[in-house]
Design an enzyme around this catalytic site. Structure first.
Site, PDB file in Angstrom:
ATOM      1  CE  LYS A  69      81.415 -39.492 -55.632  1.00  0.00           C
ATOM      2  NZ  LYS A  69      81.196 -38.084 -55.165  1.00  0.00           N
ATOM      3  NE  ARG A  95      84.710 -44.997 -50.896  1.00  0.00           N
ATOM      4  CZ  ARG A  95      83.666 -44.195 -50.975  1.00  0.00           C
ATOM      5  NH1 ARG A  95      83.622 -43.268 -51.918  1.00  0.00           N
ATOM      6  NH2 ARG A  95      82.677 -44.300 -50.121  1.00  0.00           N
ATOM      7  CE  LYS A 117      83.297 -33.785 -52.933  1.00  0.00           C
ATOM      8  NZ  LYS A 117      83.669 -34.363 -54.218  1.00  0.00           N
TER       9      LYS A 117
HETATM   10  N1  LIG Z   1      85.968 -36.890 -44.371  1.00  0.00           N
HETATM   11  C1  LIG Z   1      85.166 -37.133 -45.400  1.00  0.00           C
HETATM   12  N2  LIG Z   1      83.998 -36.490 -45.510  1.00  0.00           N
HETATM   13  C2  LIG Z   1      83.188 -36.745 -46.562  1.00  0.00           C
HETATM   14  N3  LIG Z   1      83.472 -37.638 -47.536  1.00  0.00           N
HETATM   15  C3  LIG Z   1      84.625 -38.291 -47.459  1.00  0.00           C
HETATM   16  C4  LIG Z   1      85.520 -38.079 -46.399  1.00  0.00           C
HETATM   17  N4  LIG Z   1      86.585 -38.868 -46.579  1.00  0.00           N
HETATM   18  C5  LIG Z   1      86.372 -39.552 -47.687  1.00  0.00           C
HETATM   19  N5  LIG Z   1      85.187 -39.220 -48.228  1.00  0.00           N
HETATM   20  C6  LIG Z   1      84.638 -39.832 -49.429  1.00  0.00           C
HETATM   21  O1  LIG Z   1      84.886 -38.996 -50.539  1.00  0.00           O
HETATM   22  C7  LIG Z   1      83.982 -39.445 -51.526  1.00  0.00           C
HETATM   23  C8  LIG Z   1      83.912 -38.446 -52.630  1.00  0.00           C
HETATM   24  O2  LIG Z   1      85.101 -38.604 -53.359  1.00  0.00           O
HETATM   25  P1  LIG Z   1      85.722 -37.476 -54.265  1.00  0.00           P
HETATM   26  O3  LIG Z   1      85.914 -36.253 -53.454  1.00  0.00           O
HETATM   27  O4  LIG Z   1      86.904 -38.036 -54.905  1.00  0.00           O
HETATM   28  O5  LIG Z   1      84.569 -37.239 -55.289  1.00  0.00           O
HETATM   29  S1  LIG Z   1      84.748 -36.483 -56.673  1.00  0.00           S
HETATM   30  O6  LIG Z   1      85.313 -37.431 -57.609  1.00  0.00           O
HETATM   31  O7  LIG Z   1      85.589 -35.331 -56.461  1.00  0.00           O
HETATM   32  O8  LIG Z   1      83.376 -36.147 -57.031  1.00  0.00           O
HETATM   33  C9  LIG Z   1      82.698 -39.659 -50.780  1.00  0.00           C
HETATM   34  O9  LIG Z   1      82.011 -40.686 -51.424  1.00  0.00           O
HETATM   35  P2  LIG Z   1      80.483 -40.990 -51.118  1.00  0.00           P
HETATM   36  O10 LIG Z   1      80.447 -41.492 -49.715  1.00  0.00           O
HETATM   37  O11 LIG Z   1      80.088 -42.042 -52.046  1.00  0.00           O
HETATM   38  O12 LIG Z   1      79.742 -39.728 -51.312  1.00  0.00           O
HETATM   39  C10 LIG Z   1      83.143 -40.029 -49.390  1.00  0.00           C
HETATM   40  O13 LIG Z   1      82.915 -41.366 -49.078  1.00  0.00           O
END
Ligand SMILES: Nc1ncnc2c1ncn2[C@@H]1O[C@H](COP(=O)(O)OS(=O)(=O)O)[C@@H](OP(=O)(O)O)[C@H]1O
Length: 588
Positions: free
Chosen positions: A289, A372, A549
């Site tokens: 995340k 993060r 995401k």
């Molecule tokens: N460009 C872009 N677009 C969308 N989301 C973005 C991006 N960059 C970083 N993030 C952040 O990535 C978070 C999800 O993290 P992960 O991909 O590591 O999640 S997972 O562990 O694979 O499930 C996700 O967390 P949440 O906002 O809580 O959904 C995003 O904040």
């Protein structure tokens, strides 16, 4: 030879004539007599010279006929539109000569410009020789322009114009580069299509394999979005109190996963010559995340990077790990020599065995740890668990595990020290959960119906460190294990908050960490206001990560947030000390 000399004389005479009439209108009566009837004016530039040299005059090719009409039109334009700029005309005239079949004679011309009125006059009389200078034919030997002995003696031309070998060389270079790029793009898109076709075939195979199963729990996304494989399995594990064995993944589900992954591997033959599957040279080991998917997709914009589809979970799942490195290698994408293969499985970060297993595969591997701000990460984790809990149908049950039981079991769980053998399984992902039953998912699912505040803070007001979203955010507890195995310089800490706000600087750091040429830039991103995140742009497409995401986070009481921040501030400092970087996370 005599004829040559005569022609030479004619040219010289013309030159004399020009000298005498410098910038004067030509008097045709004065020049008419010594001039052979078939001589024409030619204004020749480098390209024309080349053309003249390489085309046989007696060949009756279509191009010659077409050229004839084009040149006649140009001649007419030249004659009847004297007001047009002489420069344009000087450029367009030379072909005339070629069409009318004139030979070239050269001399050491003096420097002088031909005036528009003169050109018109010359062409309309069409029998004048004037040797005008400014001919610098540097890249065509003079011999190539002289008449051969065998050729007719009656032709002579005037050479006016500017030779531009440098410009020609520049044009040629640009043309060659364009050709090369076109070829490259075509080749690339063909490669991409093949891979896409392979991925689509794999996805179809997975779809059919999962739809035929009785449990509809597995959604394997082989492409951009990863959560599939990880989500259902890891979320279930994540939902468990920290220190309790993971409960979500049943043996049957595991079997489905394994089956799905086996079918999901792209067909072995779908690859280009000179490509092969390589073990990853770099791995995004976590943190869940924190933007692991965004990071992988963004890095994939780099032409030297190939990414594994989905999450492979080789090092953190015993059943996968027992299949051996060859199995793992086959999960990797095809890559060209010199490309860097990257895999991401966020649960590697918190699984105690993983560092040593990765080290055993490749002691010089490069590791990316994206982090993060810990409270935001915990809330994001909670949001995902909750979202999956609500979308996963609950099995019929009457049992309900109260929050206090979950809390108490958590509080009595062993400490998080990974060196404790009791604790080895505490973060172990689905592979260690084979003894758990489906029923154990129920309390976890129901637990996710509770608010983050309730789950993160115990009823006595203390922080529930064993609640997995909290436990994972205590980064130093996991990080030190990596530093026991790997040198610090092999690990790059990526700031996930900055990756969200402004991805390019983080990506530049990674390019240099991976010793790749800088390639990804601002042109690769645009801000999507609807999504609230940066999306990616490459030559072929624009792409945002999917809705999972960048989920909307639940409202968390500000008191809880500041309490958690205070709790994390000490842990964060330990993490900063460990990695030697201050990430500046808020302490209140
Ligand atoms: N460009 C872009 N677009 C969308 N989301 C973005 C991006 N960059 C970083 N993030 C952040 O990535 C978070 C999800 O993290 P992960 O991909 O590591 O999640 S997972 O562990 O694979 O499930 C996700 O967390 P949440 O906002 O809580 O959904 C995003 O904040």
């Amino acid at each position: 030879m005599q004829q040559d000399q005569r022609r030479w004389l004619k040219c010289e005479r013309g030159k004399q004539y020009n000298k005498a009439n410098d910038h004067q209108s030509l008097d045709s009566s004065r020049v008419a007599s010594p001039i052979p009837p078939r001589c024409l004016l030619a204004i020749v530039d480098t390209y024309t010279l080349l053309y003249l040299r390489n085309t046989r005059r007696d060949s009756a090719s279509v191009s010659r006929v077409v050229m004839y009409f084009v040149l006649c039109a140009r001649a007419a334009a030249l004659i009847y539109s004297p007001r047009e700029s002489s420069k344009a005309r000087v450029r367009s005239t030379p072909m005339l000569v070629h069409t009318f079949g004139v030979h070239i004679c050269t001399s050491s011309f003096e420097s002088r410009r031909l005036r528009t009125s003169q050109i018109v006059h010359i062409v309309s009389h069409s029998s004048i020789i004037i040797c005008i200078p400014q001919v610098r034919v540097k890249w065509m030997g003079r011999a190539g322009m002289r008449l051969s002995e065998a050729e007719s003696a009656s032709d002579c031309i005037l050479v006016v114009g500017v030779s531009r070998p440098k410009l020609a060389a520049a044009f040629l270079t640009v043309a060659l580069i364009s050709l090369f790029l076109t070829f490259h793009i075509l080749y690339d898109s063909a490669l991409y299509s093949l891979h896409a076709a392979a991925a689509a075939a794999a996805r179809e195979a997975v779809d059919s394999s999962s739809s035929s199963s009785s449990l509809d729990l597995l959604v394997l996304d082989n492409g951009i979005d990863d959560n599939s494989y990880e989500s259902n399995s890891i979320d279930a594990v994540a939902a468990a109190p920290f220190g309790t064995p993971p409960a979500a993944v049943t043996p049957s589900l595991q079997l489905q996963m394994a089956a799905a992954y086996n079918t999901a591997s792209p067909p072995a033959k779908a690859h280009f010559p000179k490509t092969s599957r390589q073990l990853p040279q770099a791995i995004i080991v976590g943190v869940r995340k924190c933007g692991t998917r965004a990071l992988l997709e963004m890095l994939f914009l780099h032409p030297q990077i190939q990414k594994a589809a989905g999450e492979v979970h080789f090092f953190d799942r015993d059943d996968n790990y027992s299949k051996g490195l060859e199995w793992y290698r086959k999960k990797m994408p095809y890559s060209f020599k010199g490309q860097v293969t990257i895999e991401k499985s966020p649960s590697y970060f918190v699984t105690p065995e993983v560092p040593e297993r990765i080290f055993a595969m490749n002691a010089s591997v490069r590791l990316l740890v994206i982090v993060r701000e810990p409270v935001t990460r915990a809330i994001s984790d909670y949001a995902q668990l909750r979202s999956h809990a609500s979308s996963t149908p609950s099995p019929p049950t009457s049992s309900f595990s109260s929050s206090s039981s979950s809390s108490s079991s958590s509080s009595s769980s062993p400490s998080m020290s990974p060196v404790s053998s009791n604790n080895v399984n505490s973060f172990q992902s689905p592979n260690s959960s084979t003894s758990t039953s489906l029923q154990q998912q129920q309390p976890q699912q129901q637990q996710q119906q509770r608010s983050f505040d309730e789950l993160a803070i115990r009823s006595d007001g203390t922080i529930n460190e064993s609640y997995r979203p909290i436990a994972i955010s205590i980064y130093h507890m996991h990080m030190y294990r990596w530093l026991e195995v790997f040198e610090r310089r092999q690990i790059l800490i990526v700031n996930g908050d900055q990756l969200i706000d402004d991805p390019v600087p983080q990506l530049k750091r990674i390019e240099s960490f991976l010793r790749l040429e800088s390639h990804i830039g601002r042109h690769n991103f645009y801000f999507n206001h609807t999504k609230g995140f940066y999306c990616m742009r490459s030559d072929s497409e624009e792409k945002c990560l999917k809705e999972s995401k960048g989920r909307r986070h639940p409202r968390v009481s500000p008191m809880v947030v500041s309490k958690l921040r205070r709790f994390f501030s000490e842990h964060n400092r330990k993490f900063y000390d460990l990695v030697g970087e201050d990430l500046g996370w808020p302490e209140e």
